[in-house]
Scaffold this motif. Sequence first.
Motif, short mmCIF file in Angstrom:
data_model
loop_
_atom_site.label_atom_id
_atom_site.label_comp_id
_atom_site.label_asym_id
_atom_site.label_seq_id
_atom_site.Cartn_x
_atom_site.Cartn_y
_atom_site.Cartn_z
N ASP A 55 -8.95 8.28 2.08
CA ASP A 55 -7.44 7.87 1.88
C ASP A 55 -6.63 8.63 0.88
O ASP A 55 -7.11 8.59 -0.31
CB ASP A 55 -7.35 6.43 1.94
CG ASP A 55 -5.96 5.76 1.71
OD1 ASP A 55 -4.98 6.49 2.08
OD2 ASP A 55 -5.98 4.54 1.78
N ARG A 62 -3.78 8.10 -0.13
CA ARG A 62 -3.25 7.27 -0.98
C ARG A 62 -3.55 6.58 -2.27
O ARG A 62 -3.16 6.36 -3.18
CB ARG A 62 -2.69 5.95 -0.25
CG ARG A 62 -1.62 6.22 0.84
CD ARG A 62 -1.49 4.99 1.61
NE ARG A 62 -2.70 4.67 2.49
CZ ARG A 62 -2.98 4.04 3.49
NH1 ARG A 62 -1.68 3.44 3.85
NH2 ARG A 62 -4.04 3.66 4.09
N LYS A 102 2.85 5.77 -4.57
CA LYS A 102 3.70 5.30 -3.26
C LYS A 102 3.13 5.94 -2.05
O LYS A 102 3.86 6.50 -1.35
CB LYS A 102 5.00 5.66 -3.54
CG LYS A 102 5.50 4.84 -4.52
CD LYS A 102 7.13 5.11 -4.73
CE LYS A 102 7.60 4.26 -6.12
NZ LYS A 102 8.83 4.84 -6.40
N GLY A 103 1.85 6.26 -1.88
CA GLY A 103 1.39 6.81 -0.94
C GLY A 103 1.26 8.26 -0.72
O GLY A 103 1.15 8.89 0.21
#
Length: 135
Positions: free
Chosen positions: A4, A6, A11-12
Amino acid sequence: MAGDLRSGSEKGRPRLLLVEDDAGVRRSLQLLLQAKGFDVRAYATGAALLADASADGARLFVADYSMDDLDGIEVLSRLRARGWTGPAVLITAYPSPALDARARAKGFDIVLEKPFRDHVLVDTVTKLADQERRV
């Protein structure tokens, strides 16, 4: 550090490490990459990057080759020795087949010759981030 994008980001936004000793170039690249959705952590020296414990959480690495303290290849070698496994881009004003081979052998995915158009760097790091996301 597959998975992932993120994690290790704000904030991703994928976190990207940038080390460039020229302040104007560093700031320009930082602003460009931030505008394209990256959480950019910019450093003036390789030593400063390596001293930042949060650097290990980054997903991508962009380094200038020729710097006063450590060259970009040495910085990546030290990151790799700490277990960092993300994709890396070397930028250089001194391209050669020998440098390209050395950089790739030490773990760089791409070597870009300065000067380059903004979209070349953006396209390169975006592609690497997308590839890592799929791993």
